[in-house]
Write a protein that holds these residues in place. Structure first.
Motif, PDB file in Angstrom:
ATOM      1  N   GLU A  72      -7.452  -6.857  -4.423  1.00  0.00           N
ATOM      2  CA  GLU A  72      -8.309  -6.060  -3.524  1.00  0.00           C
ATOM      3  C   GLU A  72      -7.547  -4.856  -2.953  1.00  0.00           C
ATOM      4  O   GLU A  72      -8.095  -3.755  -2.858  1.00  0.00           O
ATOM      5  N   ASN A 118      -5.770 -12.861  -5.263  1.00  0.00           N
ATOM      6  CA  ASN A 118      -7.017 -12.101  -5.209  1.00  0.00           C
ATOM      7  C   ASN A 118      -6.956 -10.975  -4.174  1.00  0.00           C
ATOM      8  O   ASN A 118      -7.440  -9.862  -4.424  1.00  0.00           O
ATOM      9  N   ARG A 143     -16.744  -4.502  -0.577  1.00  0.00           N
ATOM     10  CA  ARG A 143     -16.408  -5.715  -1.322  1.00  0.00           C
ATOM     11  C   ARG A 143     -16.027  -6.848  -0.377  1.00  0.00           C
ATOM     12  O   ARG A 143     -15.403  -6.625   0.651  1.00  0.00           O
ATOM     13  N   THR A 177       0.828  -1.217   0.000  1.00  0.00           N
ATOM     14  CA  THR A 177       0.000   0.000   0.000  1.00  0.00           C
ATOM     15  C   THR A 177       0.854   1.255   0.000  1.00  0.00           C
ATOM     16  O   THR A 177       0.548   2.231  -0.691  1.00  0.00           O
ATOM     17  N   VAL A 180     -16.226  -0.221  -2.951  1.00  0.00           N
ATOM     18  CA  VAL A 180     -14.856  -0.589  -2.582  1.00  0.00           C
ATOM     19  C   VAL A 180     -14.807  -1.229  -1.185  1.00  0.00           C
ATOM     20  O   VAL A 180     -14.509  -2.410  -1.055  1.00  0.00           O
ATOM     21  N   TYR A 181     -15.087  -0.438  -0.151  1.00  0.00           N
ATOM     22  CA  TYR A 181     -15.014  -0.964   1.218  1.00  0.00           C
ATOM     23  C   TYR A 181     -15.959  -2.148   1.427  1.00  0.00           C
ATOM     24  O   TYR A 181     -15.678  -3.045   2.220  1.00  0.00           O
ATOM     25  N   GLN A 228      -8.589  -0.943  -3.557  1.00  0.00           N
ATOM     26  CA  GLN A 228      -8.819   0.035  -2.496  1.00  0.00           C
ATOM     27  C   GLN A 228      -7.884   1.237  -2.649  1.00  0.00           C
ATOM     28  O   GLN A 228      -8.282   2.379  -2.356  1.00  0.00           O
ATOM     29  N   THR A 247      -2.445   3.287   6.093  1.00  0.00           N
ATOM     30  CA  THR A 247      -1.143   3.319   5.428  1.00  0.00           C
ATOM     31  C   THR A 247      -1.143   4.275   4.246  1.00  0.00           C
ATOM     32  O   THR A 247      -0.173   5.006   4.023  1.00  0.00           O
ATOM     33  N   MET A 276     -14.762  -0.932 -12.580  1.00  0.00           N
ATOM     34  CA  MET A 276     -14.624   0.335 -11.818  1.00  0.00           C
ATOM     35  C   MET A 276     -14.113   1.475 -12.707  1.00  0.00           C
ATOM     36  O   MET A 276     -14.591   2.603 -12.618  1.00  0.00           O
ATOM     37  N   GLY A 287     -13.681 -10.334   0.008  1.00  0.00           N
ATOM     38  CA  GLY A 287     -12.341 -10.631  -0.496  1.00  0.00           C
ATOM     39  C   GLY A 287     -11.246 -10.060   0.386  1.00  0.00           C
ATOM     40  O   GLY A 287     -10.074 -10.419   0.236  1.00  0.00           O
ATOM     41  N   LEU A 288     -11.637  -9.134   1.256  1.00  0.00           N
ATOM     42  CA  LEU A 288     -10.673  -8.609   2.223  1.00  0.00           C
ATOM     43  C   LEU A 288     -11.483  -8.140   3.431  1.00  0.00           C
ATOM     44  O   LEU A 288     -12.488  -7.439   3.272  1.00  0.00           O
ATOM     45  N   ASP A 318     -10.916  -5.063   8.777  1.00  0.00           N
ATOM     46  CA  ASP A 318      -9.725  -4.609   9.512  1.00  0.00           C
ATOM     47  C   ASP A 318      -8.519  -4.481   8.575  1.00  0.00           C
ATOM     48  O   ASP A 318      -7.738  -3.541   8.691  1.00  0.00           O
ATOM     49  N   LYS A 319      -8.394  -5.410   7.619  1.00  0.00           N
ATOM     50  CA  LYS A 319      -7.295  -5.276   6.654  1.00  0.00           C
ATOM     51  C   LYS A 319      -7.519  -4.051   5.764  1.00  0.00           C
ATOM     52  O   LYS A 319      -6.574  -3.368   5.380  1.00  0.00           O
ATOM     53  N   ARG A 320      -8.775  -3.775   5.436  1.00  0.00           N
ATOM     54  CA  ARG A 320      -9.056  -2.571   4.640  1.00  0.00           C
ATOM     55  C   ARG A 320      -8.654  -1.309   5.402  1.00  0.00           C
ATOM     56  O   ARG A 320      -8.173  -0.339   4.824  1.00  0.00           O
ATOM     57  N   GLU A 321      -8.849  -1.311   6.709  1.00  0.00           N
ATOM     58  CA  GLU A 321      -8.437  -0.135   7.491  1.00  0.00           C
ATOM     59  C   GLU A 321      -6.912   0.004   7.550  1.00  0.00           C
ATOM     60  O   GLU A 321      -6.393   1.117   7.557  1.00  0.00           O
ATOM     61  N   ILE A 322      -6.202  -1.129   7.577  1.00  0.00           N
ATOM     62  CA  ILE A 322      -4.736  -1.058   7.504  1.00  0.00           C
ATOM     63  C   ILE A 322      -4.329  -0.366   6.203  1.00  0.00           C
ATOM     64  O   ILE A 322      -3.433   0.482   6.182  1.00  0.00           O
ATOM     65  N   ILE A 323      -5.004  -0.720   5.115  1.00  0.00           N
ATOM     66  CA  ILE A 323      -4.705  -0.097   3.816  1.00  0.00           C
ATOM     67  C   ILE A 323      -4.979   1.400   3.863  1.00  0.00           C
ATOM     68  O   ILE A 323      -4.152   2.218   3.441  1.00  0.00           O
ATOM     69  N   THR A 324      -6.143   1.778   4.366  1.00  0.00           N
ATOM     70  CA  THR A 324      -6.512   3.197   4.393  1.00  0.00           C
ATOM     71  C   THR A 324      -5.539   4.014   5.224  1.00  0.00           C
ATOM     72  O   THR A 324      -5.054   5.071   4.790  1.00  0.00           O
ATOM     73  N   TYR A 338      -8.283   5.434  -2.550  1.00  0.00           N
ATOM     74  CA  TYR A 338      -7.551   6.260  -1.579  1.00  0.00           C
ATOM     75  C   TYR A 338      -6.357   7.008  -2.162  1.00  0.00           C
ATOM     76  O   TYR A 338      -5.953   8.034  -1.619  1.00  0.00           O
TER      77      TYR A 338
END
Lengths: 130, 130, 130, 130, 130, 130
Positions: free
Chosen positions: C95, C91, D51, C65, D48-49, C99, D65, E39, D53-54, D57-63, C103
């Motif tokens: 993802e 996959n 979806r 990221t 996006v959020y 994301q 970062t 997308m 596939g993830l 909590d992992k999505r928040e790590i991405i955001t 962002y």
């Protein structure tokens, strides 16, 4: 100061930093856009680089740091070479890059160090064949 | 070198660059995250800033340029103040910022010059009241 | 912890994430600058990647990221490959990139997805020839 | 999927991540630009959020970062708070920030850790007054 | 609006901006990630580019400026070509780049002008062979 | 063109874009650094903004997009206000920001839209009290 003086000052400054060959290398820009070429020389090298108040070698430290910190590597070989001409050593360039690792992150520094390694190898190879 | 030596070297280096008051200002980090505080001191100021091969004033030129080039202004007053302690003049800091205008764009340079103006005004005010 | 321990811990961590061949690929840095190589291994992989408190696969999500968000793509194939080794699926990498489109903008995500597509194709090709 | 479904999915996703109070805090955007508000919810949180596939909590790590790596701190308190709601611990957020120090540079990490420290202090203060 | 309508609107918009050949060039993304392709078309070209309220040529000025300002050059040839299709002249593209020199720094502008020069040369060569 | 002409042209250009009050607001820079002030006016507004070949309103689209794309928000209120003076509507500014969401990511766009909302509210409040 008239514009022709700004241009001449820019040419004078850049000639201290690059070989004739390198100067030819960047002057293709004159054909793509004569106005932009004029901005680069008159403003970039005349008004800014040509200012008193900071030595050319310190100005090269700024340029190299700014390129690395923005993740812009295309013009880095040109400015590493120019920096060496202003008296900065190969070792000092490595120090700049290592400090950029702390301030701009390791990925940018790794890319910069790889490029620096190649520039130094080319220069050393030329020295040997002299 | 053991880790305690890296930390001590970092403390020694940073003390050359900031007043006791400024040092207190940043050491709140020790409470937020002792591990991160140790990284800042041992790696940032011990392993990197404390290296030989580049003088402290040149290292401050790198730091200031890197912050401006990335558009990061929060730590700029701290490092402008540190730069002055390493022997860089107010005028040289203005030169660094003007060169950043060419290499990183005017908006970043305008923000940096505004901040520098405030730092200088505060310092001059303190001098007067001495 | 002494420095040799930090280095060894870094080597141990990186070996979990890359093949011997990939490790050879990055160790040219040892020749360009032994000191920078030591920083990468001892600090980057020893002090940071080797920390407890976050699993290796989550650390790879952070790295991928961060590279994409800064528009730094040179080391992305290396870290996509490392991420797969830590248990992240193809996959999940897609993802992460989608994301990042939201962002950090679509252009960075498009470049990242193109690179990911190539890395996956190379891996699948190798699988077939086994 | 029709647009009203995308919007509803977005609302459903964001409600898992923020308190009613925080949701009110961001919904001023609906008045500034209803179309942009719709993009944020339908695309950002719906497409996006939301979806599979993830995990969230992992999505928040991405955001988190991505925000730190781009030097964007305004929305960081909001997403640190959201991350805690998805199950990430205060300690893991500190780990994310420390890894960003290596990958995006110390200045961004210092700003992030300062903000994280404030968010945690506010949360702990609220806990005490319950 | 249902999703198939968003997709169709996106296709309709992008077809105004690129040749069939160029469209084929980007549609490899459909194979790497069908979801991301959707997308790009439905959101990027349908929801955003396809909006009324700003003409396509002004939207291309935004895209080109945004790419240059972020130092992202991979998709620049594609969008310079698209800009010309929406009625922007070669000269106006040079003006955009020169203004980016002031606002985002000369290094990014130099890279952009070099790329623009190549795109223009290719187009002029094609014109000659017609 | 002599330098005094470049400066006068810059003043003439900027006066088309800002009120007397706003001009006073930025001219504190003259005291911090007269040389930098001269660069801003002579180069920024004289050589660049004052060029023919692109209308002032299109130049403001470039400036606003460049600021948002770099995540630089300090000068955004000034340039949103200037853009309105060159004939751009409030609605078009919202369109610019929404397109930046796609090209530079939602976090930057959210910050920009928040600022735009405040600028518009201030302007509308002034209109009411006339």
């Amino acid at each position: 100061m008239e514009n022709s003086k700004r241009y001449n000052k820019g040419i004078e400054t850049i000639k201290k930093m690059v070989s004739d060959e390198e100067f030819e290398g960047i002057s293709y820009m004159r054909e793509v856009s004569p106005d932009f070429w004029d901005m680069i020389i008159s403003f970039g090298y005349g008004d800014v680089y040509g200012r008193e108040g900071l030595s050319l070698d310190k100005r090269e430290i700024i340029t190299i740091t700014s390129l690395i910190s923005q993740g812009l590597f295309d013009q880095l070989p040109f400015h590493i070479s120019a920096a060496l001409k202003t008296g900065i050593t190969q070792n000092e360039i490595k120090e700049i890059i290592m400090q950029c690792a702390a301030y701009a992150g390791f990925p940018k520094a790794v890319q910069a160090m790889t490029i620096a390694g190649e520039v130094f190898k080319n220069i050393d190879a030329k020295e040997l064949t002299k």
